[in-house]
Design an enzyme around this catalytic site. Structure first.
Site, PDB file in Angstrom:
ATOM      1  CG  ASN A 114      -1.939   1.149   1.147  1.00  0.00           C
ATOM      2  OD1 ASN A 114      -2.377   1.536   0.070  1.00  0.00           O
ATOM      3  ND2 ASN A 114      -2.286   1.721   2.283  1.00  0.00           N
ATOM      4  CG  HIS A 691      -3.464  11.609  -5.071  1.00  0.00           C
ATOM      5  ND1 HIS A 691      -3.664  11.094  -3.813  1.00  0.00           N
ATOM      6  CD2 HIS A 691      -4.007  10.707  -5.925  1.00  0.00           C
ATOM      7  CE1 HIS A 691      -4.298   9.928  -3.902  1.00  0.00           C
ATOM      8  NE2 HIS A 691      -4.509   9.678  -5.164  1.00  0.00           N
ATOM      9  CB  CYS A 723      -9.103   9.111  -5.177  1.00  0.00           C
ATOM     10  SG  CYS A 723      -9.028   7.748  -3.981  1.00  0.00           S
TER      11      CYS A 723
END
EC number: 2.1.1.14
Length: 752
Positions: A114, A691, A723
């Site tokens: 991750n 991001h 996202c």
């Protein structure tokens, strides 16, 4: 025999680097203050390792953002579009996260972890050259502490293989980089003629080709001809590379015997190479069986000269939290079964002493005795086993794994039921988590405010968000997830068989940290987890409100999962628990339910021969979770940065109605495979990068949507950000979403 770690966490045991980075980005501290925090952390981390008896301690495992990005700077592989930024630090962070005038570089997962890395953009015409200023600084800092460190580098083949090639081919770029690596090595030898260099080449755990292996031999014949190079591989076995590298002048290899238990050291031993046995798990938190590990190392290396065997971590300890010393509230039994980075240093040292038949100190004896007790109690504890959960898994049938109606038929019912327009707009789920919101949750958790007051304030936030979404014209709304700390942690806290830490933070990317759940026992859902919040939000609007859940595979892949039973069994337990919540949402009138499988891709085994088994239980787990709903209920899922080309069969087998994917940094290249395969479901490709703090203009998003429509038919496309929006600020989110909706309306008019 020496002890080693592949690398050490860098974010700080109290997330000091995270806080300093975010303060620097917001203009609250200077660059010098940021650098001082980094220096203090490095010295602290080296001291921890030195005091724990680790012999081979790394420099250059530290980073302000990412080691691959650091390597890009070290090789002068900076893309031209960032060279208008004069300040080195500003340029570095612009590449990592973008700024007002620059898009960030692509980011993707580091193998099947991750952790995210910044993907280099390589051009054969780049003027590659060596810059080791960062290493020199860190090397000298370590020397001041009496440490003769090893220097960590990403090896040239892994660096290029994990890059985006914008011009030229991989082999030619690698060959052009080899002289630059030789220059780096020469500069390092000026620091110390006998400097130890750890060259990370984890690419070679991923089914390397014959050509890859030929290139590996050629490269390391050159690089290791006059240097003390240890090649490190991790996350799987690297047997093909082990045999090839045995024929080169490298000094040795560090190998992963936790996730690569098939690793063979024969060729290396026969060639007189040193071998690092990575036996302490750098990716999970359960205590190592010290006596069992020592016996394994002895058996594996009984015919090897002791000075050519080293004991260490399976991979960098970056993937686990720092230390248990701050875990003052954790159940004592569960805590005794856990080992974080500092505790793993003790495990490495004691295993090494047992292998060498060295006398243990009193402290080492305490470590070993505590370890024996933990191993024994974990096998028998009643906290782990739940017969009811085990029965539910045993009684699963094929009916539990399939929707009751084919996609083509149920999607028509959903369109009639939900009445959304062409190019429906939505978001992935979360909205900004402000300091005030975090304080509210913290105050409630600490008993400083009543539950009634807490809920009233959260509902006021939901009310404001619903109003905002309706005002800008979103089609399918969300409640914002203000009550949630993390998409995995929030659910884990409400499930039986899952524990949480106070300070078990692990770096995901940059300053972003997560606190993975500890799945220690059989998993079940004792009560509703989300129904109250989402049904309240739905009561405020006529538009569809999405129920937001985290899928079972992502729960596992973003957790520290028990290692005392097959992962498949734990996944099915989690799937049944989440299914109970799906059914409760549907019963409460929620017509759209998103079950995020953001981490499906990253859980894939790195060896092709092991993928089918993973796909079988992972996809089955998702279908167990989602298949019991009525045909009219629309099931969404979301996936983070992924390469989809080799997992399209699995994605299709998930049988979701809508899939949203991170796409904005990939120039729509991810979508082409969906078109080529004739993917039947509907797709929400991210139209802007969340991001990055930059606000995309309406015109920019119009261009992005139109580029998407060149690949996919409008009837299948949803419009959404890349996202969730939790890490962004409201002043970024509101104009970005308004621009997104306005851009969509403009494109709809053109389509009409």
């Amino acid at each position: 025999m020496a002890t080693y770690v592949i690398g050490f966490p860098r974010i700080g045991e109290q997330r000091e680097l995270k806080k300093a980075l975010e303060a620097y980005w917001s203009g609250k501290i200077s660059q010098d203050e940021l650098k001082q925090t980094a220096s203090d952390l490095r010295k602290r981390h080296w001291t921890y390792q030195k005091n724990a008896g680790i012999d081979m301690i790394s420099v250059n495992d530290f980073s302000f953002y990412d080691n691959m990005l650091d390597m890009t700077v070290m090789l002068n592989a900076v893309p031209e579009k960032y060279k208008d930024i004069d300040n080195c630090m500003d340029r570095y962070f612009a590449m990592a996260r973008g700024d007002a005038n620059h898009k960030a570089m692509e980011m993707t997962k580091w193998f099947n972890t991750n952790y995210h890395y910044i993907v280099p953009e390589l051009d054969i015409d780049m003027d590659f050259k060596a810059n080791i200023d960062k290493i020199v600084l860190e090397y000298n800092e370590a020397k001041e502490l009496g440490i003769e460190p090893k220097v960590n580098l990403i090896g040239p083949i892994t660096y290029v293989k994990l890059s985006k090639i914008v011009n030229g081919d991989e082999k030619a770029i690698i060959e052009k980089l080899v002289p630059v690596y030789k220059e780096i090595i020469a500069k390092l030898k000026e620091l110390n003629p006998n400097v130890t260099i750890q060259m990370d080449e984890p690419y070679f755990v991923t089914n390397p080709t014959k050509e890859d292996l030929e290139l590996l031999e050629k490269v390391y014949n050159e690089l290791a001809s006059d240097a003390n190079i240890y090649v490190a591989t991790y996350f799987e076995h690297s047997n093909e590379a082990n045999e090839v590298l045995a024929k080169t002048p490298i000094k040795g290899m560090f190998l992963d015997f936790v996730h690569g238990s098939e690793n063979s050291i024969k060729a290396l031993v026969d060639a007189g190479k040193e071998v690092g046995i990575g036996i302490v798990n750098g990716r999970n938190v359960w205590v190592n069986d010290i006596e069992k590990s020592a016996a394994f190392v002895k058996g594996l290396t009984e015919a090897v000269e002791s000075d050519k065997v080293h004991v260490g971590s399976s991979c960098s300890l970056l993937h686990v939290p720092y230390t248990l010393k701050y875990e003052t509230k954790m159940d004592e039994d569960i805590k005794s079964w856990i080992s974080y980075a500092l505790e793993k240093l003790d495990e490495i040292r004691v295993i090494n002493k047992l292998v060498k038949n060295e006398e243990l100190s009193e402290y080492d004896k305490e470590v070993l005795e505590g370890n024996k007790i933990a191993i024994a109690t974990r096998k028998t504890s009643s906290k782990i086993h739940d017969p009811i959960v085990q029965d539910r898994v045993s009684n699963l049938t094929e009916k539990d794994k399939h929707r009751s109606m084919p996609f083509e038929e149920r999607i028509k019912l959903q369109h009639e039921n939900l009445k959304y327009p062409i190019l429906p707009t939505t978001t992935i789920g979360s909205f900004p988590q402000t300091p005030e919101l975090r304080k509210l949750r913290r105050d409630f958790k600490n008993g400083l405010i009543s539950e009634e007051d807490y809920k009233a304030q959260i509902k006021e936030m939901i009310k404001d968000l619903v109003k905002f979404q309706e005002e800008i014209g979103l089609d399918v709304l969300v409640h914002g997830e203000f009550e949630r700390n993390d998409m995995v942690e929030y659910f884990g806290e409400q499930l039986n068989g899952v524990a949480f830490s106070q300070n078990g933070w692990v770096q995901s990317y940059g300053s972003r940290c997560v606190k993975p759940p500890l799945i220690y026992g059989d998993v079940s859902r004792p009560k509703d987890m989300t129904v109250e919040w989402i049904t309240y939000a739905q009561s405020l609007t006529e538009k569809p409100m999405k129920g937001m859940l985290t899928g079972p595979v992502t729960m596992l892949n973003w957790s520290f999962v028990r290692d005392d039973q097959p992962k498949r069994t734990t996944a099915y337990q989690m799937a049944i628990a989440i299914r109970d919540e799906v059914e409760a949402l549907e019963a409460a009138g929620i017509k759209v339910i998103q079950v995020d499988e953001a981490a499906l891709r990253e859980g894939y085994p790195l060896r092709n021969e092991k993928r089918a088994e993973y796909e079988d239980w992972a996809i089955t787990s998702f279908r167990i979770t989602t298949s019991s709903v009525k045909p009219e209920t629309q099931i969404h899922t979301h996936m983070c940065y992924s390469e989809f080309s080799d997992i399209m069969d699995a994605i299709e087998d998930m049988d979701a109605d809508v899939i949203s994917i991170e796409n904005a940094r990939s120039d729509n290249s991810l979508l082409k495979i969906f078109k080529e395969r004739g993917y039947k479901g509907e797709i929400g490709p991210g139209v802007y990068d969340i991001h990055s703090p930059r606000i995309p203009s309406k015109e920019e998003i119009v261009e992005q949507i139109e580029a998407i429509l060149e690949v996919l038919p409008a009837e299948k496309v949803w419009i959404n950000p890349d996202c969730g929006l939790k890490t962004r600020k409201w002043e970024e989110v509101k104009p970005s979403l308004k621009n997104m909706v306005d851009a969509t309306i403009e494109v709809r008019k053109k389509l009409q």
